[in-house]
Design an enzyme around this catalytic site. Structure first.
Site, PDB file in Angstrom:
ATOM      1  N   GLU A  20       0.893  -1.171   0.000  1.00 41.88           N
ATOM      2  CA  GLU A  20       0.000   0.000   0.000  1.00 41.88           C
ATOM      3  C   GLU A  20       0.924   1.211   0.000  1.00 41.88           C
ATOM      4  OE1 GLU A  20      -3.383   0.294   0.067  1.00 41.88           O
ATOM      5  OE2 GLU A  20      -3.814  -1.841   0.043  1.00 41.88           O
ATOM      6  N   CYS A  28      -2.282   9.562   2.613  1.00 35.28           N
ATOM      7  CA  CYS A  28      -1.802   9.002   1.339  1.00 35.28           C
ATOM      8  C   CYS A  28      -2.732   9.347   0.182  1.00 35.28           C
ATOM      9  CB  CYS A  28      -1.649   7.497   1.466  1.00 35.28           C
ATOM     10  SG  CYS A  28      -3.165   6.686   2.000  1.00 35.28           S
TER      11      CYS A  28
HETATM   12  P1  NAD Z   1       8.087   4.778   5.092  1.00 28.21           P
HETATM   13  O1  NAD Z   1       8.127   3.954   3.850  1.00 28.21           O
HETATM   14  O2  NAD Z   1       9.240   5.643   5.394  1.00 28.21           O
HETATM   15  O3  NAD Z   1       7.932   3.812   6.373  1.00 28.21           O
HETATM   16  C1  NAD Z   1       6.920   2.834   6.460  1.00 28.21           C
HETATM   17  C2  NAD Z   1       7.400   1.708   7.359  1.00 28.21           C
HETATM   18  O4  NAD Z   1       8.553   1.125   6.786  1.00 28.21           O
HETATM   19  C3  NAD Z   1       7.785   2.160   8.771  1.00 28.21           C
HETATM   20  O5  NAD Z   1       7.303   1.208   9.703  1.00 28.21           O
HETATM   21  C4  NAD Z   1       9.301   2.167   8.740  1.00 28.21           C
HETATM   22  O6  NAD Z   1       9.893   1.865   9.973  1.00 28.21           O
HETATM   23  C5  NAD Z   1       9.620   1.077   7.731  1.00 28.21           C
HETATM   24  N1  NAD Z   1      10.882   1.331   7.027  1.00 28.21           N
HETATM   25  C6  NAD Z   1      11.461   2.533   6.761  1.00 28.21           C
HETATM   26  N2  NAD Z   1      12.618   2.364   6.087  1.00 28.21           N
HETATM   27  C7  NAD Z   1      12.771   1.034   5.919  1.00 28.21           C
HETATM   28  C8  NAD Z   1      13.761   0.231   5.283  1.00 28.21           C
HETATM   29  N3  NAD Z   1      14.827   0.773   4.717  1.00 28.21           N
HETATM   30  N4  NAD Z   1      13.599  -1.096   5.291  1.00 28.21           N
HETATM   31  C9  NAD Z   1      12.523  -1.663   5.855  1.00 28.21           C
HETATM   32  N5  NAD Z   1      11.538  -0.940   6.473  1.00 28.21           N
HETATM   33  C10 NAD Z   1      11.669   0.375   6.509  1.00 28.21           C
HETATM   34  O7  NAD Z   1       6.720   5.562   5.032  1.00 28.21           O
HETATM   35  P2  NAD Z   1       6.155   6.633   6.058  1.00 28.21           P
HETATM   36  O8  NAD Z   1       7.000   7.860   5.988  1.00 28.21           O
HETATM   37  O9  NAD Z   1       5.929   6.004   7.378  1.00 28.21           O
HETATM   38  O10 NAD Z   1       4.718   6.929   5.416  1.00 28.21           O
HETATM   39  C11 NAD Z   1       4.529   7.812   4.370  1.00 28.21           C
HETATM   40  C12 NAD Z   1       4.313   7.118   3.053  1.00 28.21           C
HETATM   41  O11 NAD Z   1       3.371   6.070   3.185  1.00 28.21           O
HETATM   42  C13 NAD Z   1       3.747   8.042   2.001  1.00 28.21           C
HETATM   43  O12 NAD Z   1       4.360   7.784   0.768  1.00 28.21           O
HETATM   44  C14 NAD Z   1       2.282   7.656   1.926  1.00 28.21           C
HETATM   45  O13 NAD Z   1       1.646   7.947   0.718  1.00 28.21           O
HETATM   46  C15 NAD Z   1       2.365   6.191   2.176  1.00 28.21           C
HETATM   47  N6  NAD Z   1       1.104   5.696   2.701  1.00 28.21           N
HETATM   48  C16 NAD Z   1       0.345   4.891   1.940  1.00 28.21           C
HETATM   49  C17 NAD Z   1      -0.882   4.443   2.408  1.00 28.21           C
HETATM   50  C18 NAD Z   1      -1.767   3.543   1.602  1.00 28.21           C
HETATM   51  O14 NAD Z   1      -2.724   3.047   2.178  1.00 28.21           O
HETATM   52  N7  NAD Z   1      -1.510   3.327   0.336  1.00 28.21           N
HETATM   53  C19 NAD Z   1      -1.310   4.846   3.665  1.00 28.21           C
HETATM   54  C20 NAD Z   1      -0.494   5.666   4.426  1.00 28.21           C
HETATM   55  C21 NAD Z   1       0.711   6.090   3.945  1.00 28.21           C
END
Ligand code: NAD
Length: 469
Positions: free
Chosen positions: A220, A254
């Site tokens: 997602e 998002c």
């Molecule tokens: P992110 O990708 O930075 O982090 C998401 C998760 O991944 C966190 O739990 C984080 O600890 C983990 N993570 C971060 N770096 C990692 C790595 N290198 N390896 C493995 N895991 C890692 O995202 P965010 O900043 O928490 O959220 C914002 C993003 O999420 C935006 O792009 C938004 O559009 C998207 N989002 C999508 C939805 C959806 O339903 N499609 C919903 C909410 C947010």
């Protein structure tokens, strides 16, 4: 010789959790549908009894107001659990499908079966909802689960852990808090399913880790969700629905409308109305408004400030780093080349781009990646139909923003760069289930023509295949 995979000794509890969960899954306990429903009831009770504490955690992490926290986090999750409690028995039943005469006598059924041990990784923007909503699907489908909340919303992460540990043993459902080291260690494990919500960048890392074991995934992800506004609209409702969808959670949604594509002849009137609505919702000074939240952290604050081109700001543009506050901001005269159009905004900034003909707007949208959501405001249904037909997107709304996520009958997910798979309600059950297709045959009755040597039976077999399949 290859180096063995090394795990930080501090994280050696992770392989232990996955191995105890795999044993628990093998015990068959989660195959009992009544057991799943019981676990959902416990979860509902645990959440309802902690509603105030959860809202407080969300306030500490994001300055989310209580009504917003209820509408977009706790209320939504509790509704989803209630639906799952009512329908899991139905969803879990094997589904009969037709059996062609060629296979008679026989019966065909699709048996949903849990994948096994699954990993759910959540982001920080709706840190409660986006952890528990997929978890509900994983539970009702009969899996064991490791949950990894976002380290950027630590208060909510702590209450998620407290809730889960108070009702479930870790061999069934466990929480691992932490950031990249913990996620990396988790992704080294062999999962039966991975459900990830977050950025497209990290989505790729997750997908690569999953590929190693051919683990199925739901991703997602995010992206730039366009909002097209035609001139044939209900001006008042258009403006307030855009302001509602954009500034909820300070734009850290998002599926918030990322940018506006506005028909030239309505632009001035629309922008004036949007400003009026912002002031109505959040007063002249949104920093003092109870209903206006904050940017999650300094890193995102700095990123957003770097996207503001003060020369193009026609409204707002006020920032306060100490308070992680950015006022609702409108930038006019934006072009595709501006910095703000090079990444998902994920904050309270609206860039405005005008268009003359709908072809221009459609081309503009389709020149970018397939968005998570697409919004079109118009009273002209042939125009909205055309936009829906010509612009691929994960989902969206006609004459509204964001609300499609609230309809349990609409599976929610992205396409292309905005994601893989979809969930909510029955779609969540399906996401976390493998559909095992089984043809149950009569043990005795058999068709001789099916078997070699075919020789003179070939024409008979051909006839049967043509007419009985
Ligand atoms: P992110 O990708 O930075 O982090 C998401 C998760 O991944 C966190 O739990 C984080 O600890 C983990 N993570 C971060 N770096 C990692 C790595 N290198 N390896 C493995 N895991 C890692 O995202 P965010 O900043 O928490 O959220 C914002 C993003 O999420 C935006 O792009 C938004 O559009 C998207 N989002 C999508 C939805 C959806 O339903 N499609 C919903 C909410 C947010």
């Amino acid at each position: 010789m290859q180096n063995p995979v090394t795990v930080d000794p501090k994280l050696s509890f992770i392989p232990e959790i996955t191995s105890t969960q795999k044993s628990f899954f093998k015990s068959g306990k989660t195959l009992d549908v009544s057991f799943r429903v019981q676990q959902l009831k416990k979860l509902k009770e645990a959440i309802v009894s902690r509603e105030d504490a959860i809202h407080e955690a969300l306030y500490k992490d994001l300055k989310k107001s209580t009504p917003e926290a209820y509408i977009t986090e706790t209320g939504l999750v509790v509704k989803e659990i209630e639906e799952a409690i009512a329908k899991t028995h139905k969803w879990a039943k094997p589904r009969k499908v037709k059996t062609p005469l060629f296979f008679a006598p026989g019966a065909s059924k699709i048996h949903p079966e849990p994948y096994g041990t699954v990993l759910i990784i959540a982001p920080w923007n709706y840190p409660f909802q986006l952890m528990f909503s997929p978890l509900v699907g994983a539970i009702c489908a009969g899996n064991t689960v490791v949950c990894k909340p976002s380290e950027c919303a630590p208060h909510t992460g702590a209450i998620i852990k407290e809730i889960i540990e108070s009702i479930y043993p870790p061999e069934y459902i466990a929480v691992v808090e932490g950031g990249i080291p913990e996620s990396t260690a988790l992704l080294k494990e062999r999962w039966d399913y991975i459900f990830f919500t977050g950025s497209t960048h990290v989505g790729r890392i997750v997908y690569q880790a999953a590929a190693k074991h051919l683990t199925p995934v739901t991703l997602e992800l995010g992206g730039k969700s366009p909002c097209i506004v035609d001139s044939n609209i209900h001006l008042e409702n258009t403006a307030r629905r855009i302001v509602w969808g954009k500034f909820m959670n300070v734009g850290q949604t998002c599926i918030a409308p990322d940018y506006l594509l506005v028909k030239k002849d309505i632009k001035d009137a629309l922008l004036e109305k949007i400003q009026e609505k912002i002031t109505q919702f959040y007063t002249d000074n949104p920093q003092e408004s109870e209903d206006y939240g904050r940017i999650i952290n300094e890193r995102n604050f700095d990123r957003l400030v770097s996207l503001i081109d003060q020369k193009k700001v026609i409204f707002g543009g006020k920032t306060d780093r100490g308070d992680k506050y950015i006022s609702p901001t409108i930038m006019d005269g934006v072009t595709r080349d501006d910095d703000i159009m090079q990444q998902e905004i994920f904050g309270p900034l609206i860039p405005v781009i005008e268009y003359d003909s709908i072809d221009e707007a459609i081309d503009f949208v389709n020149a970018g990646e397939k968005p998570l959501a697409l919004y079109i405001f118009t009273k002209d249904t042939s125009l909205s139909d055309r936009v829906l037909k010509e612009c691929p997107s994960g989902g969206g709304c006609v004459n509204d923003t964001v609300v499609h996520i609230g309809n349990p009958n609409l599976p929610f997910g992205g396409v292309g760069e905005s994601g893989i798979g979809a969930y909510h309600s029955e779609a969540s059950f399906d996401t976390f289930s493998h559909n095992k297709s089984v043809l149950h045959k009569s043990p005795s009755i058999d068709l001789d023509v099916r078997y070699a040597p075919w020789g003179k039976n070939y024409s008979k077999l051909k006839f049967l295949l043509k007419n009985m399949l």
